[in-house]
Design a protein around this motif. Structure first.
Motif, PDB file in Angstrom:
ATOM      1  N   ARG A   4       7.784  -0.370  -6.517  1.00 25.18           N
ATOM      2  CA  ARG A   4       6.994  -1.238  -5.634  1.00 25.18           C
ATOM      3  C   ARG A   4       7.907  -2.231  -4.913  1.00 25.18           C
ATOM      4  O   ARG A   4       7.749  -2.493  -3.716  1.00 25.18           O
ATOM      5  CB  ARG A   4       5.930  -1.983  -6.442  1.00 25.18           C
ATOM      6  CG  ARG A   4       4.950  -1.073  -7.171  1.00 25.18           C
ATOM      7  CD  ARG A   4       3.721  -1.825  -7.639  1.00 25.18           C
ATOM      8  NE  ARG A   4       3.999  -2.921  -8.538  1.00 25.18           N
ATOM      9  CZ  ARG A   4       3.964  -2.854  -9.874  1.00 25.18           C
ATOM     10  NH1 ARG A   4       3.678  -1.686 -10.466  1.00 25.18           N
ATOM     11  NH2 ARG A   4       4.196  -3.912 -10.623  1.00 25.18           N
ATOM     12  N   ASP A  43       1.658   5.983  -4.554  1.00 21.85           N
ATOM     13  CA  ASP A  43       1.411   5.899  -5.992  1.00 21.85           C
ATOM     14  C   ASP A  43       1.050   4.464  -6.358  1.00 21.85           C
ATOM     15  O   ASP A  43       1.923   3.606  -6.487  1.00 21.85           O
ATOM     16  CB  ASP A  43       2.654   6.352  -6.768  1.00 21.85           C
ATOM     17  CG  ASP A  43       2.418   6.409  -8.265  1.00 21.85           C
ATOM     18  OD1 ASP A  43       1.298   6.087  -8.709  1.00 21.85           O
ATOM     19  OD2 ASP A  43       3.363   6.777  -8.996  1.00 21.85           O
ATOM     20  N   ASP A  44      -0.233   4.197  -6.511  1.00 21.45           N
ATOM     21  CA  ASP A  44      -0.633   2.828  -6.830  1.00 21.45           C
ATOM     22  C   ASP A  44      -0.379   2.473  -8.295  1.00 21.45           C
ATOM     23  O   ASP A  44      -0.683   1.364  -8.732  1.00 21.45           O
ATOM     24  CB  ASP A  44      -2.090   2.567  -6.448  1.00 21.45           C
ATOM     25  CG  ASP A  44      -3.076   3.515  -7.120  1.00 21.45           C
ATOM     26  OD1 ASP A  44      -2.682   4.243  -8.057  1.00 21.45           O
ATOM     27  OD2 ASP A  44      -4.258   3.523  -6.706  1.00 21.45           O
ATOM     28  N   ARG A  45       0.218   3.419  -9.046  1.00 18.89           N
ATOM     29  CA  ARG A  45       0.663   3.125 -10.411  1.00 18.89           C
ATOM     30  C   ARG A  45       2.188   3.150 -10.511  1.00 18.89           C
ATOM     31  O   ARG A  45       2.748   3.263 -11.608  1.00 18.89           O
ATOM     32  CB  ARG A  45       0.049   4.118 -11.395  1.00 18.89           C
ATOM     33  CG  ARG A  45      -1.470   3.995 -11.538  1.00 18.89           C
ATOM     34  CD  ARG A  45      -1.989   4.901 -12.628  1.00 18.89           C
ATOM     35  NE  ARG A  45      -1.829   6.311 -12.266  1.00 18.89           N
ATOM     36  CZ  ARG A  45      -1.861   7.317 -13.135  1.00 18.89           C
ATOM     37  NH1 ARG A  45      -2.010   7.083 -14.423  1.00 18.89           N
ATOM     38  NH2 ARG A  45      -1.727   8.559 -12.722  1.00 18.89           N
ATOM     39  N   ARG A  59       0.863  -1.177   0.000  1.00 20.05           N
ATOM     40  CA  ARG A  59       0.000   0.000   0.000  1.00 20.05           C
ATOM     41  C   ARG A  59       0.900   1.227   0.000  1.00 20.05           C
ATOM     42  O   ARG A  59       1.511   1.560   1.019  1.00 20.05           O
ATOM     43  CB  ARG A  59      -0.920   0.004   1.221  1.00 20.05           C
ATOM     44  CG  ARG A  59      -2.023   1.057   1.142  1.00 20.05           C
ATOM     45  CD  ARG A  59      -2.901   1.040   2.379  1.00 20.05           C
ATOM     46  NE  ARG A  59      -3.575  -0.226   2.559  1.00 20.05           N
ATOM     47  CZ  ARG A  59      -4.704  -0.572   1.934  1.00 20.05           C
ATOM     48  NH1 ARG A  59      -5.264   0.255   1.081  1.00 20.05           N
ATOM     49  NH2 ARG A  59      -5.251  -1.756   2.162  1.00 20.05           N
ATOM     50  N   ALA A  93       0.613  -3.147  -6.219  1.00 22.88           N
ATOM     51  CA  ALA A  93       0.125  -2.036  -5.407  1.00 22.88           C
ATOM     52  C   ALA A  93      -1.372  -2.158  -5.163  1.00 22.88           C
ATOM     53  O   ALA A  93      -2.151  -2.380  -6.101  1.00 22.88           O
ATOM     54  CB  ALA A  93       0.430  -0.715  -6.098  1.00 22.88           C
ATOM     55  N   VAL A  94      -1.768  -2.031  -3.912  1.00 23.75           N
ATOM     56  CA  VAL A  94      -3.188  -1.996  -3.557  1.00 23.75           C
ATOM     57  C   VAL A  94      -3.779  -0.695  -4.091  1.00 23.75           C
ATOM     58  O   VAL A  94      -3.213   0.387  -3.889  1.00 23.75           O
ATOM     59  CB  VAL A  94      -3.365  -2.079  -2.027  1.00 23.75           C
ATOM     60  CG1 VAL A  94      -4.839  -1.967  -1.653  1.00 23.75           C
ATOM     61  CG2 VAL A  94      -2.758  -3.363  -1.493  1.00 23.75           C
ATOM     62  N   ARG A  95      -4.873  -0.797  -4.807  1.00 26.05           N
ATOM     63  CA  ARG A  95      -5.492   0.395  -5.389  1.00 26.05           C
ATOM     64  C   ARG A  95      -5.990   1.339  -4.294  1.00 26.05           C
ATOM     65  O   ARG A  95      -6.630   0.924  -3.328  1.00 26.05           O
ATOM     66  CB  ARG A  95      -6.654   0.007  -6.305  1.00 26.05           C
ATOM     67  CG  ARG A  95      -6.204  -0.705  -7.574  1.00 26.05           C
ATOM     68  CD  ARG A  95      -5.282   0.183  -8.388  1.00 26.05           C
ATOM     69  NE  ARG A  95      -4.732  -0.508  -9.549  1.00 26.05           N
ATOM     70  CZ  ARG A  95      -3.720  -0.052 -10.273  1.00 26.05           C
ATOM     71  NH1 ARG A  95      -3.135   1.076  -9.933  1.00 26.05           N
ATOM     72  NH2 ARG A  95      -3.286  -0.734 -11.309  1.00 26.05           N
ATOM     73  N   ASN A  96      -5.699   2.612  -4.477  1.00 29.29           N
ATOM     74  CA  ASN A  96      -6.120   3.617  -3.509  1.00 29.29           C
ATOM     75  C   ASN A  96      -7.600   3.930  -3.674  1.00 29.29           C
ATOM     76  O   ASN A  96      -8.078   4.163  -4.789  1.00 29.29           O
ATOM     77  CB  ASN A  96      -5.302   4.894  -3.684  1.00 29.29           C
ATOM     78  CG  ASN A  96      -3.871   4.724  -3.235  1.00 29.29           C
ATOM     79  OD1 ASN A  96      -3.597   3.989  -2.284  1.00 29.29           O
ATOM     80  ND2 ASN A  96      -2.938   5.387  -3.907  1.00 29.29           N
ATOM     81  N   ASP A 139       5.024   7.485   2.288  1.00 30.76           N
ATOM     82  CA  ASP A 139       5.500   6.098   2.287  1.00 30.76           C
ATOM     83  C   ASP A 139       6.535   5.849   3.381  1.00 30.76           C
ATOM     84  O   ASP A 139       6.618   4.746   3.922  1.00 30.76           O
ATOM     85  CB  ASP A 139       6.146   5.748   0.941  1.00 30.76           C
ATOM     86  CG  ASP A 139       5.179   5.828  -0.212  1.00 30.76           C
ATOM     87  OD1 ASP A 139       4.145   5.146  -0.159  1.00 30.76           O
ATOM     88  OD2 ASP A 139       5.450   6.586  -1.177  1.00 30.76           O
ATOM     89  N   ARG A 162      -2.229   8.658   2.974  1.00 29.05           N
ATOM     90  CA  ARG A 162      -2.353   8.620   1.525  1.00 29.05           C
ATOM     91  C   ARG A 162      -1.211   9.336   0.809  1.00 29.05           C
ATOM     92  O   ARG A 162      -1.071   9.211  -0.410  1.00 29.05           O
ATOM     93  CB  ARG A 162      -3.682   9.260   1.110  1.00 29.05           C
ATOM     94  CG  ARG A 162      -4.901   8.410   1.401  1.00 29.05           C
ATOM     95  CD  ARG A 162      -4.955   7.183   0.492  1.00 29.05           C
ATOM     96  NE  ARG A 162      -5.111   7.570  -0.889  1.00 29.05           N
ATOM     97  CZ  ARG A 162      -6.278   7.674  -1.516  1.00 29.05           C
ATOM     98  NH1 ARG A 162      -7.392   7.395  -0.858  1.00 29.05           N
ATOM     99  NH2 ARG A 162      -6.346   8.013  -2.772  1.00 29.05           N
TER     100      ARG A 162
END
Length: 671
Positions: free
Chosen positions: A57, A49-51, A46, A405-408, A280, A277
């Protein structure tokens, strides 16, 4: 950054113990940490940046998995500044010269973009310096290390440097501000440099980006006393959203790093936290000026353990983002190993992932990494040999973990106005950001009244005009609430907004404590703070008016504490400093400090008198601070007083005296 006024006993910490700004999210651990992956499946992470690209990652997953297995050693500008080489070639470094290995973490700074630090060139073009930063990141990666990027950004209002605190910069560069476009242009250069840092196979190299560090101190324009906590939070959020969403930078992790110390209390640390959010890496900076004293080590370990605990609760990476010995070289021959031993002994502090020390800039600057011939080199070699310290050769599989990545989930926040912002005109713009999706409807209301719709603008905000009844501009506070409908869910945020102007104090006045309308948070926001203290308004102990200042100190983790405020006035017509003070009966002492024309002048007052009375300190009796050797022998004369930039009030601990107490102050002024 140790060559900031940090070494001048300037200030840290905005009000330990003060509530966070309205609308600031504090997600709990359950929501922050994804479930473990089944055997053979990608590791879920998590992150902001989920992209993010696969290497970024993987880096996050590696740092999380590394906790408790060893601490990575980092060095700022390891390959470009040093005592053992003159021309950077991407390989030579003082660390390598000292121990035969490169650091595991390579620190760089956006000063390269203006040629302020190598490999940037002050005569180079913007394109050349962008390329220079990309080159530096590639060199750190090629040496097998991890890259981190700090940001000593220029003052976008005055065009001065990062230590130029004039101009209320943050309010000017947030959306709607007069210097917003200029700030965006600087972020564009960061984006180009980071996106341009690629491996031979085309992979964008991961970078831990650490903007607006040490923000709880008063020495940077983004720091305490020069902006509010809510403005800082929105600045951090805006920077993340601009780089990630507008510029499409997907090889960044984002670090948050206030400055020591917190006495292990998370309240002050989280005061300006942008939210899970947007972060990191949870870090903090701490420099030693005490030759590794037990008090400093205890304070560092306590704070580091607190940071690790918060990171673990939130599924983040904990780090000691800056550390170093800032005193005379060689004062403690076992400084590195004493520090490591203290960290290893604490079950939480030892889980920090990396610890980065500052650059060996040469000349009169200190050597934060001991080089051959330096008094601390033997101890640094022992530090390197300890199995718990990791250097470049020790890193294995940093970027090889398969991670997804877990989608936000959708998120909304009020961008302008910010919490406790003062609005003095009858119309202002309400701006709301909704990410990562669009909202079907966004509205705002004042004090729970009629909802008014906001519309998506060209900059991606949901915005609209808020018309304010002129009769309300009377120093009242109102609650502005925004609501966004996203996929059938209602997301909200709010801020306390102050309406109307406050009467200016007479010339020479620092504070009479009446303008805060009884709001302790607004009081705290107006000052920068160092070490553990709490400021509140007192109606019981004061000299005049309705309020005075109650200044509660705590010397548990430090030998002094302080608060400070920018002045930026000509005091040459005044002959003394005056204030009302009620001591706490202890043997501790207060120090009045006037910063004038770059010099730090001080005057001491005992705290034994509990009667509450007026003190007058003639400017002729102020003396340069003992550590301010560059201005030794100078006097606080009219020439200096013509350029006063700050007033600071320190409380210092005397041997065997009380470690906690409350001192009351009112009507601080030059006269």
């Amino acid at each position: 950054m140790p060559n900031s006024p940090l070494n001048r006993r300037t200030f840290v910490l905005i009000g330990a113990g003060v509530a966070m700004a309205a609308g600031t999210p504090l997600p709990v651990a359950v929501a922050a940490t994804p479930s473990p992956a089944p055997s053979g499946a990608p590791t879920p992470v998590r992150i902001v940046d989920d992209r993010a690209n696969p290497a970024t990652r993987a880096l996050f997953a590696y740092l999380r998995q590394q906790q408790g297995k060893g601490i990575l050693f980092g060095h700022q500008h390891d390959l470009t500044h040093g005592f053992t080489f003159t021309t950077p070639d991407g390989r030579a470094s003082d660390t390598e010269a000292a121990v035969g290995d490169h650091p595991a973490v390579f620190g760089w700074d956006t000063l390269i973009l203006d040629g302020g630090e190598r490999p940037g060139d002050p005569e180079g073009t913007q394109a050349e310096n962008i390329a220079a930063l990309s080159w530096a990141i590639r060199q750190g990666d090629a040496r097998g290390g991890i890259n981190t990027l700090s940001a000593h950004m220029p003052n976008f209002v005055t065009d001065g440097n990062f230590n130029d605190t004039a101009g209320h910069v943050v309010g000017q560069i947030l959306p709607g501000g007069a210097r917003h476009t200029k700030f965006n242009a600087f972020l564009d250069r960061i984006a180009k440099a980071v996106k341009g840092a690629r491996r031979p196979d085309g992979t964008a190299i991961p970078v831990i980006f650490r903007p607006f560090h040490e923000n709880n101190g008063g020495w940077f324009w983004w720091g305490a006393g020069h902006t509010t906590s809510a403005q800082f939070i929105e600045l951090f959020r805006y920077t993340v959203e601009y780089l990630r969403d507008t510029k499409g930078v997907h090889n960044l992790l984002y670090a948050y790093s206030p400055n020591a110390s917190f006495a292990g209390d998370p309240t002050g640390y989280l005061k300006t936290y942008p939210g899970d959010r947007f972060v990191d890496v949870l870090g903090y900076d701490s420099y030693d000026q005490s030759a590794g004293s037990a008090a400093w080590l205890d304070g560092l370990v306590k704070d580091l353990a607190m940071v690790v605990r918060l990171a673990n609760e939130r599924g983040k990476v904990p780090a000691l983002t800056e550390f170093g010995e800032s005193g005379t070289e060689g004062r403690n021959p076992n400084w590195f190993t004493d520090l490591l031993r203290a960290i290893k002994a604490n079950p939480l502090a030892r889980q920090a992932t990396y610890m980065l020390t500052w650059a060996n800039f040469g000349g009169t600057h200190r050597a934060y990494v001991p080089y051959p011939g330096h008094a601390l080199r033997p101890d640094f070699v022992r530090y390197h040999q300890d199995p718990y310290t990791l250097f470049a050769a020790d890193l294995k599989g940093v970027f090889s973990t398969r991670a997804t990545a877990v989608r936000n989930a959708p998120f909304t926040h009020l961008v302008t106005p910010t919490d406790r912002q003062r609005v003095t005109i009858s119309r202002t713009t309400v701006r709301v950001r909704v990410t990562p999706s669009h909202a079907s409807r966004v509205t705002y209301s004042v004090n729970g009244g009629r909802r008014r719709q906001l519309h998506r603008d060209a900059d991606g905000f949901y915005s609209g005009n808020w018309s304010i009844d002129p009769a309300w501009l009377d120093n009242r506070a109102v609650t502005l609430t925004v609501s966004a409908q996203v996929n059938g869910e209602t997301l909200t945020d709010s801020a306390l907004v102050l309406l109307g102007k406050v009467a200016a104090l007479p010339a020479g006045w620092v504070d009479d404590f009446e303008a805060y309308a009884g709001d302790d948070v607004s009081l705290s926001e107006a000052y920068s703070h160092v070490n553990s203290n709490t400021t509140t308004l007192s109606t019981e102990h004061k000299s005049s008016g309705t309020y005075g200042l109650a200044y509660a100190y705590d010397f548990t983790g430090a030998e002094y504490t302080g608060i400070g405020r920018s002045v930026d006035e000509d005091w040459s017509a005044f002959s003394s400093m005056a204030l009302w003070l009620r001591g706490d009966g202890s043997a501790n002492a207060a120090t009045l400090q006037v910063v004038a024309d770059g010099a730090y002048f001080e005057y001491g007052i005992p705290l034994g008198d509990t009667s509450g009375r007026e003190f007058t300190a003639p400017f002729s009796e102020f003396r340069p601070a003992p550590w301010d050797t560059a201005h030794a022998g100078e006097v606080l004369d009219a020439a200096h007083l013509a350029e006063v930039t700050a007033f600071n009030l320190y409380l210092g601990h005397k041997s065997a005296a009380a470690t906690r107490g409350v001192v009351y102050v009112d009507d601080i002024r030059a006269q």
